[in-house]
Design a protein around this motif. Structure first.
Motif, short mmCIF file in Angstrom:
data_model
loop_
_atom_site.label_atom_id
_atom_site.label_comp_id
_atom_site.label_asym_id
_atom_site.label_seq_id
_atom_site.Cartn_x
_atom_site.Cartn_y
_atom_site.Cartn_z
N ARG A 81 51.85 25.03 2.76
CA ARG A 81 50.65 25.90 2.78
C ARG A 81 50.65 26.80 4.01
O ARG A 81 50.23 27.95 3.94
CB ARG A 81 49.37 25.06 2.76
N GLU A 82 51.12 26.25 5.13
CA GLU A 82 51.23 27.06 6.35
C GLU A 82 52.16 28.26 6.12
O GLU A 82 51.89 29.38 6.55
CB GLU A 82 51.80 26.23 7.51
N THR A 83 53.26 27.98 5.45
CA THR A 83 54.24 29.04 5.18
C THR A 83 53.65 30.11 4.26
O THR A 83 53.97 31.29 4.40
CB THR A 83 55.50 28.44 4.53
N PHE A 84 52.77 29.70 3.33
CA PHE A 84 52.13 30.70 2.44
C PHE A 84 51.37 31.72 3.29
O PHE A 84 51.38 32.91 2.99
CB PHE A 84 51.12 30.06 1.48
N LEU A 85 50.72 31.23 4.34
CA LEU A 85 49.95 32.13 5.21
C LEU A 85 50.88 33.13 5.91
O LEU A 85 50.57 34.32 6.01
CB LEU A 85 49.16 31.34 6.26
N ASP A 86 52.04 32.63 6.37
CA ASP A 86 53.01 33.51 7.01
C ASP A 86 53.49 34.58 6.03
O ASP A 86 53.67 35.75 6.39
CB ASP A 86 54.23 32.71 7.50
N LEU A 87 53.72 34.17 4.78
CA LEU A 87 54.20 35.11 3.77
C LEU A 87 53.13 36.16 3.48
O LEU A 87 53.43 37.35 3.34
CB LEU A 87 54.59 34.36 2.49
N ARG A 88 51.90 35.72 3.40
CA ARG A 88 50.77 36.63 3.19
C ARG A 88 50.70 37.69 4.28
O ARG A 88 50.52 38.88 4.01
CB ARG A 88 49.47 35.83 3.24
N ASP A 89 50.83 37.22 5.52
CA ASP A 89 50.79 38.13 6.67
C ASP A 89 51.91 39.16 6.58
O ASP A 89 51.71 40.34 6.83
CB ASP A 89 50.92 37.35 8.00
N ALA A 90 53.10 38.68 6.23
CA ALA A 90 54.26 39.57 6.15
C ALA A 90 54.07 40.61 5.04
O ALA A 90 54.43 41.78 5.20
CB ALA A 90 55.54 38.76 5.91
#
Ligand SMILES: [Fe+2]
Length: 142
Positions: A81-90
């Protein structure tokens, strides 16, 4: 389809959306990337919810193992889920390099995680949880 087949299919389905998003990012098609990522995130969160709210509690109740494999799986879900946030930001920043880096990390996390579920935890669920096929069918339809 039995429970293991259904859950495995959900994994493959999510993999496909993630790969589609990655391909769109490589092509610089941010609209398609956003659409594929949204589909991916929605399906992953629904799959996590099925496991965390229904399958894992049923497993824990049936086996008395509340400090076992389900704890590890829940922690890995949190990490993803943390990685999803990073992907969203990118995506928001339209940064291809950031997106592809995080996507690579997530893909590796998912491969390792899904393998553990498919080879170990799901078979244990199938063995111990009564009516697991009905539970997964019902939860997947919801
Ligand atoms: Fe899963």
């Amino acid at each position: 389809m039995n429970a293991i087949e259904q859950l495995t299919r959900q994994h493959r389905h999510c993999d496909t959306s993630l790969v589609q998003a990655e391909r769109a990012v490589r092509q610089g098609d941010w609209l398609a990337a956003n659409q594929a990522f949204q589909r991916f995130e929605h399906d992953m969160l629904a799959h996590f919810a099925l496991e965390e709210e229904q399958l894992f509690p049923a497993f824990e109740t049936a086996t008395g193992m509340s400090m076992g494999p389900t704890v590890v799986m829940r922690n890995e879900h949190a990490e993803m889920r943390e990685t999803f946030l990073d992907l969203r930001d990118a995506l928001q920043a339209e940064s291809g390099a950031d997106y592809l880096g995080h996507s690579e990390t997530l893909l590796i996390l998912m491969q390792q995680h899904n393998m553990k579920e498919e080879n170990i935890l799901y078979p244990m669920c199938a063995q111990h949880v009564a009516d697991v096929d009905a539970l997964v069918s019902r939860a997947s339809a919801a």
